[in-house]
Every structure is written in structure tokens, then in C-alpha cells.
Design a protein around this motif. Structure first.
Motif, mmCIF file in Angstrom:
data_model
loop_
_atom_site.group_PDB
_atom_site.id
_atom_site.type_symbol
_atom_site.label_atom_id
_atom_site.label_comp_id
_atom_site.label_asym_id
_atom_site.label_seq_id
_atom_site.Cartn_x
_atom_site.Cartn_y
_atom_site.Cartn_z
ATOM 1 N N MET A 27 3.836 -1.852 -21.304
ATOM 2 C CA MET A 27 2.977 -2.122 -20.160
ATOM 3 C C MET A 27 3.811 -1.971 -18.890
ATOM 4 N N ASP A 28 3.308 -1.182 -17.947
ATOM 5 C CA ASP A 28 4.011 -0.980 -16.682
ATOM 6 C C ASP A 28 3.982 -2.249 -15.833
ATOM 7 N N TYR A 29 4.990 -2.418 -15.014
ATOM 8 C CA TYR A 29 5.068 -3.586 -14.140
ATOM 9 C C TYR A 29 4.314 -3.382 -12.834
ATOM 10 N N TYR A 30 3.644 -2.241 -12.701
ATOM 11 C CA TYR A 30 2.878 -1.956 -11.496
ATOM 12 C C TYR A 30 1.676 -1.082 -11.834
ATOM 13 N N TYR A 31 0.721 -1.053 -10.911
ATOM 14 C CA TYR A 31 -0.411 -0.123 -10.925
ATOM 15 C C TYR A 31 -0.171 0.822 -9.759
ATOM 16 N N SER A 32 -0.639 2.072 -9.874
ATOM 17 C CA SER A 32 -0.339 3.027 -8.818
ATOM 18 C C SER A 32 -1.422 4.089 -8.684
ATOM 19 N N THR A 33 -1.549 4.620 -7.477
ATOM 20 C CA THR A 33 -2.458 5.731 -7.213
ATOM 21 C C THR A 33 -1.873 6.583 -6.099
ATOM 22 N N ILE A 34 -2.353 7.802 -5.996
ATOM 23 C CA ILE A 34 -1.898 8.742 -4.965
ATOM 24 C C ILE A 34 -3.048 9.044 -4.021
ATOM 25 N N LEU A 35 -2.764 9.037 -2.726
ATOM 26 C CA LEU A 35 -3.730 9.421 -1.700
ATOM 27 C C LEU A 35 -3.255 10.723 -1.070
ATOM 28 N N ASN A 36 -4.170 11.651 -0.876
ATOM 29 C CA ASN A 36 -3.846 12.922 -0.243
ATOM 30 C C ASN A 36 -4.622 13.064 1.055
ATOM 31 N N ASN A 37 -4.081 13.864 1.941
ATOM 32 C CA ASN A 37 -4.765 14.207 3.192
ATOM 33 C C ASN A 37 -5.078 12.998 4.076
ATOM 34 N N VAL A 38 -4.191 12.024 4.077
ATOM 35 C CA VAL A 38 -4.295 10.898 5.006
ATOM 36 C C VAL A 38 -2.916 10.680 5.617
ATOM 37 N N THR A 39 -2.895 10.128 6.807
ATOM 38 C CA THR A 39 -1.615 9.789 7.403
ATOM 39 C C THR A 39 -1.118 8.483 6.787
ATOM 40 N N PHE A 40 0.140 8.203 7.004
ATOM 41 C CA PHE A 40 0.712 6.967 6.500
ATOM 42 C C PHE A 40 -0.016 5.763 7.093
ATOM 43 N N GLN A 41 -0.266 5.791 8.391
ATOM 44 C CA GLN A 41 -0.949 4.676 9.052
ATOM 45 C C GLN A 41 -2.383 4.527 8.548
ATOM 46 N N GLU A 42 -3.066 5.642 8.313
ATOM 47 C CA GLU A 42 -4.426 5.570 7.753
ATOM 48 C C GLU A 42 -4.393 4.933 6.372
ATOM 49 N N ALA A 43 -3.381 5.261 5.594
ATOM 50 C CA ALA A 43 -3.253 4.672 4.256
ATOM 51 C C ALA A 43 -3.049 3.162 4.343
ATOM 52 N N ILE A 44 -2.196 2.723 5.264
ATOM 53 C CA ILE A 44 -1.974 1.278 5.455
ATOM 54 C C ILE A 44 -3.297 0.591 5.799
ATOM 55 N N GLU A 45 -4.055 1.189 6.696
ATOM 56 C CA GLU A 45 -5.341 0.613 7.110
ATOM 57 C C GLU A 45 -6.338 0.580 5.958
ATOM 58 N N LYS A 46 -6.387 1.648 5.161
ATOM 59 C CA LYS A 46 -7.303 1.689 4.014
ATOM 60 C C LYS A 46 -6.930 0.632 2.980
ATOM 61 N N VAL A 47 -5.648 0.529 2.685
ATOM 62 C CA VAL A 47 -5.182 -0.451 1.704
ATOM 63 C C VAL A 47 -5.513 -1.858 2.180
ATOM 64 N N THR A 48 -5.234 -2.143 3.439
ATOM 65 C CA THR A 48 -5.522 -3.469 3.996
ATOM 66 C C THR A 48 -7.007 -3.788 3.918
ATOM 67 N N ALA A 49 -7.845 -2.825 4.240
ATOM 68 C CA ALA A 49 -9.306 -3.031 4.187
ATOM 69 C C ALA A 49 -9.773 -3.284 2.755
ATOM 70 N N GLU A 50 -9.250 -2.529 1.810
ATOM 71 C CA GLU A 50 -9.653 -2.722 0.407
ATOM 72 C C GLU A 50 -9.143 -4.057 -0.133
ATOM 73 N N LEU A 51 -7.959 -4.453 0.271
ATOM 74 C CA LEU A 51 -7.459 -5.766 -0.132
ATOM 75 C C LEU A 51 -8.378 -6.861 0.394
ATOM 76 N N GLN A 52 -8.811 -6.735 1.642
ATOM 77 C CA GLN A 52 -9.711 -7.735 2.227
ATOM 78 C C GLN A 52 -11.023 -7.817 1.455
ATOM 79 N N LYS A 53 -11.548 -6.687 1.013
ATOM 80 C CA LYS A 53 -12.796 -6.684 0.236
ATOM 81 C C LYS A 53 -12.658 -7.482 -1.055
ATOM 82 N N GLU A 54 -11.442 -7.558 -1.587
ATOM 83 C CA GLU A 54 -11.192 -8.297 -2.821
ATOM 84 C C GLU A 54 -10.650 -9.705 -2.564
#
Length: 129
Positions: free
Chosen positions: A1-28
Motif C-alpha cells: 500500500m502506497d503512503y500517498y495518493y496522487s494525480t497529475i494535472l495538465n494545462n494549468v499554472t502552478f497557482q491555478e493548481a494551488i487554488e483548485k486543490v484548496t477549493a476541493e479540500l474545502q468542499k470536503e
């Protein structure tokens, strides 16, 4: 069993990724308590260049409270870390701790269902990115 979960995002900036991750975390139900900019820290402390790498310390207060009631030293493993890294321009990897694996180090059976629920929420965050 891996010690992490992971996914890849394409065609987004680093800052956009931070914002998306933060928003999805808030939804949960997670808030981001800490944000560590590894690139900036390594530049400041060691004067080395590193790629974009950010550690988000995410906390779901109700689950943290349950875990702390079950095991008072569990705070040493909180919050749940989520990393966002950009090794190549436009390709962002988002990874989150697998709490089931990290909680195996603690001998307390009452933590298993909490870790399972948190793991499901973190997997959902990654899937919704």
C-alpha cells in the motif's frame, strides 16, 4: 500500500493548481492551516534553485477532534499534508498522505475508521481535480 495518493494535472499554472486543490479540500471539509513554499525556503536558506513545490497542511476539524479524543499524541501526525509540485512546466502533480498507512504506526484500533474516512475524502479531492 502506497503512503500517498496522487494525480497529475495538465494545462494549468502552478497557482491555478494551488487554488483548485484548496477549493476541493474545502468542499470536503478541510481548511488549509499551513502553506510551506519549498522553492522559496530552499532559495532563502540554501541559495539553491528548486522547482515549484508547495506543502499544504490540511485539517478537517471534526475528524481531527475525533482522532485527538481517541489518541492524544496523534497531533504529531496532524495536519494531513498535501503537496503540489511542478517538475515540468504545465504538469502539476498533487499528492496527499494516505492516513491509513500513517496510522498503522499507532497501536489504537479506534483510529482505523477515522483514517479510512479521511482517506476517502482525500481521494475524492484528488479525483475531483
Amino acid at each position: 500500500m502506497d503512503y500517498y495518493y496522487s494525480t497529475i494535472l495538465n494545462n494549468v499554472t502552478f497557482q491555478e493548481a494551488i487554488e483548485k486543490v484548496t477549493a476541493e479540500l474545502q468542499k470536503e471539509g478541510f481548511g488549509v492551516l499551513t502553506e510551506i513554499d519549498i522553492k522559496a525556503t530552499l532559495k532563502k536558506k540554501l541559495d539553491v534553485d528548486f522547482y515549484n513545490y508547495r506543502i499544504l497542511g490540511a485539517c478537517n476539524a471534526p475528524f481531527a477532534y475525533k482522532a485527538l479524543k481517541a489518541e492524544d499524541k496523534i497531533g504529531t501526525m496532524l495536519p494531513c499534508n498535501v503537496i503540489v509540485q511542478e517538475k515540468e512546466p504545465g504538469i502539476i502533480e498533487v499528492s496527499a498522505i494516505n492516513p491509513i498507512v500513517s496510522m498503522q504506526a499507532v497501536v489504537n484500533e479506534s483510529l482505523a475508521p477515522i483514517a479510512l474516512e479521511i482517506g476517502d475524502k482525500l481521494k475524492k479531492v484528488l479525483a475531483n481535480l
